[in-house]
Design a protein around this motif. Structure first.
Motif, PDB file in Angstrom:
ATOM      1  N   UNK A 220     -14.826 -12.548   2.150  1.00  0.00           N
ATOM      2  CA  UNK A 220     -15.868 -12.850   3.122  1.00  0.00           C
ATOM      3  C   UNK A 220     -16.477 -14.205   2.796  1.00  0.00           C
ATOM      4  N   UNK A 221     -16.475 -15.115   3.762  1.00  0.00           N
ATOM      5  CA  UNK A 221     -17.030 -16.458   3.584  1.00  0.00           C
ATOM      6  C   UNK A 221     -16.465 -17.155   2.351  1.00  0.00           C
ATOM      7  N   UNK A 222     -15.161 -16.986   2.145  1.00  0.00           N
ATOM      8  CA  UNK A 222     -14.486 -17.665   1.050  1.00  0.00           C
ATOM      9  C   UNK A 222     -14.637 -17.014  -0.302  1.00  0.00           C
ATOM     10  N   UNK A 223     -15.355 -15.893  -0.379  1.00  0.00           N
ATOM     11  CA  UNK A 223     -15.594 -15.196  -1.647  1.00  0.00           C
ATOM     12  C   UNK A 223     -14.880 -13.854  -1.638  1.00  0.00           C
ATOM     13  N   UNK A 224     -14.263 -13.510  -2.801  1.00  0.00           N
ATOM     14  CA  UNK A 224     -13.597 -12.219  -2.951  1.00  0.00           C
ATOM     15  C   UNK A 224     -14.571 -11.196  -3.520  1.00  0.00           C
ATOM     16  N   UNK A 225     -14.791 -10.119  -2.783  1.00  0.00           N
ATOM     17  CA  UNK A 225     -15.666  -9.030  -3.227  1.00  0.00           C
ATOM     18  C   UNK A 225     -14.817  -7.846  -3.673  1.00  0.00           C
ATOM     19  N   UNK A 226     -15.148  -7.292  -4.832  1.00  0.00           N
ATOM     20  CA  UNK A 226     -14.394  -6.181  -5.397  1.00  0.00           C
ATOM     21  C   UNK A 226     -14.836  -4.869  -4.750  1.00  0.00           C
ATOM     22  N   UNK A 227     -13.953  -4.263  -3.961  1.00  0.00           N
ATOM     23  CA  UNK A 227     -14.314  -3.041  -3.246  1.00  0.00           C
ATOM     24  C   UNK A 227     -13.547  -1.818  -3.740  1.00  0.00           C
ATOM     25  N   UNK A 228     -12.467  -2.029  -4.519  1.00  0.00           N
ATOM     26  CA  UNK A 228     -11.693  -0.896  -4.997  1.00  0.00           C
ATOM     27  C   UNK A 228     -11.011  -1.164  -6.317  1.00  0.00           C
ATOM     28  N   UNK A 229     -10.679  -0.091  -7.037  1.00  0.00           N
ATOM     29  CA  UNK A 229      -9.949  -0.173  -8.300  1.00  0.00           C
ATOM     30  C   UNK A 229      -8.663   0.641  -8.156  1.00  0.00           C
ATOM     31  N   UNK A 230      -7.515   0.007  -8.388  1.00  0.00           N
ATOM     32  CA  UNK A 230      -6.219   0.663  -8.230  1.00  0.00           C
ATOM     33  C   UNK A 230      -6.091   1.849  -9.180  1.00  0.00           C
ATOM     34  N   UNK A 231      -5.727   3.011  -8.633  1.00  0.00           N
ATOM     35  CA  UNK A 231      -5.674   4.216  -9.449  1.00  0.00           C
ATOM     36  C   UNK A 231      -4.280   4.820  -9.561  1.00  0.00           C
ATOM     37  N   UNK A 232      -3.562   4.979  -8.446  1.00  0.00           N
ATOM     38  CA  UNK A 232      -2.288   5.701  -8.513  1.00  0.00           C
ATOM     39  C   UNK A 232      -1.439   5.464  -7.277  1.00  0.00           C
ATOM     40  N   UNK A 233      -0.131   5.682  -7.434  1.00  0.00           N
ATOM     41  CA  UNK A 233       0.743   5.824  -6.266  1.00  0.00           C
ATOM     42  C   UNK A 233       0.899   7.312  -5.994  1.00  0.00           C
ATOM     43  N   UNK A 234       1.036   7.657  -4.735  1.00  0.00           N
ATOM     44  CA  UNK A 234       1.107   9.040  -4.295  1.00  0.00           C
ATOM     45  C   UNK A 234       2.388   9.259  -3.506  1.00  0.00           C
ATOM     46  N   UNK A 235       2.922  10.466  -3.565  1.00  0.00           N
ATOM     47  CA  UNK A 235       4.098  10.741  -2.746  1.00  0.00           C
ATOM     48  C   UNK A 235       4.110  12.196  -2.301  1.00  0.00           C
ATOM     49  N   UNK A 236       4.894  12.470  -1.264  1.00  0.00           N
ATOM     50  CA  UNK A 236       4.927  13.791  -0.649  1.00  0.00           C
ATOM     51  C   UNK A 236       6.324  14.384  -0.622  1.00  0.00           C
ATOM     52  N   UNK A 237       7.251  13.804  -1.378  1.00  0.00           N
ATOM     53  CA  UNK A 237       8.640  14.241  -1.365  1.00  0.00           C
ATOM     54  C   UNK A 237       8.949  15.139  -2.562  1.00  0.00           C
ATOM     55  N   UNK A 238      10.036  15.880  -2.534  1.00  0.00           N
ATOM     56  CA  UNK A 238      10.414  16.741  -3.665  1.00  0.00           C
ATOM     57  C   UNK A 238      10.570  15.951  -4.956  1.00  0.00           C
TER      58      UNK A 238
END
Length: 270
Positions: A220-238
């Motif tokens: 926003x307006x040239x500045x990066x704001x931290x909104x999330x922290x990477x936690x995991x990949x998810x899947x729905x397959x066997x």
């Protein structure tokens, strides 16, 4: 996407890879592949000044972190195996070049309610403190606030040092690890409790192993704001099928929700 998206069948922690030569000053060949569907980060890209490579001498695993103050890193709780461990923090674009400036941790804390076997209730967030100050050219990223935060259908920029693919039931492939990359994604859904949000990676773009703890930014307006922290990949397959885990879905902890915890714990670590 179903309303109960966070009640998923399976979850994968993202920092479980073990680089062939993960030391900060290693001399492996330059990696030319990119984060899943993204691009490498150049030195002139201002996003790079907020990132740090986190390496554990304890088990040779690595993660990504975001600078939030002169001596504090925000990352995922599962990147902190033991609060008495010492972690190496590398500031730079590529650990294979041997040019990263290193610092060592002198304190860390993970959320007291962290649970590895849950999703939106896992509270996968932690802090690492270090001495020596920030290297020249690096600076803290501002946290989400009342106006700038993770919203469904909004774009985020995920950044990390992780590898470019993670095929289940195939020998680990460390392609791309240790090189800073970024990718633009769109938030697909948020958990009812406000703790997490999810992104679809089925279009071939997203985060992978080693990106754990890394940031999701909103610009926003040239500045990066931290909104999330990477936690995991998810899947729905066997579990016995062969497919790329990093082309399914991913989950991030919502910084706006955890901001009070971050502020309180920061005061205790400093």
């Amino acid at each position: 996407m179903k309303k109960n998206i966070f009640l998923i069948l399976t979850l994968v922690l993202l920092n479980g890879c073990q680089p062939e030569n993960p030391a900060i000053d290693s001399n492996v060949d330059e990696v030319t592949e990119e984060i899943v569907g993204g691009s490498t980060v150049s030195r002139v890209d201002s996003i790079s000044k907020h990132l740090v490579f986190i390496y554990s001498n304890r088990d040779s695993s690595y993660c990504t972190g975001t600078i939030i103050s002169e001596n504090l890193i925000l990352t995922a709780a599962h990147c902190i195996k033991n609060t008495s461990d010492t972690l190496v923090l590398g500031f730079g674009l590529d650990r294979s070049k041997g040019t990263m400036q290193a610092r060592t941790s002198n304190g860390m804390v993970k959320h007291v309610a962290y649970k590895a076997n849950l999703t939106a209730e896992r509270n996968d967030i932690g802090l690492i403190s270090f001495s020596g100050g920030l290297p020249e050219g690096f600076e803290p990223a501002p946290l989400a606030n009342a106006k700038i935060f993770a919203k469904v259908k909004s774009e985020i920029i995920a950044v990390g040092y992780g590898r470019v693919k993670g095929v289940r039931n195939v020998s680990p492939d460390d392609s791309g690890s240790g090189r800073l990359r970024k990718v633009t994604l769109k938030i697909q859904s948020k958990s009812a409790n406000g703790k997490a949000f999810e992104v679809s990676q089925q279009d071939g773009r997203g985060i992978c192993y080693g990106d754990s703890g890394g940031p999701a930014f909103v610009k926003s307006n040239g500045q990066y704001y931290l909104v999330g922290v990477t936690s995991a990949v998810l899947w729905y397959k066997p579990k016995d099928s062969v497919y790329d885990l990093c082309k399914e879905h991913s989950m991030f902890m919502d910084v706006k929700f955890y901001k009070p915890w971050i502020n309180a714990q920061s005061g205790q670590l400093l």
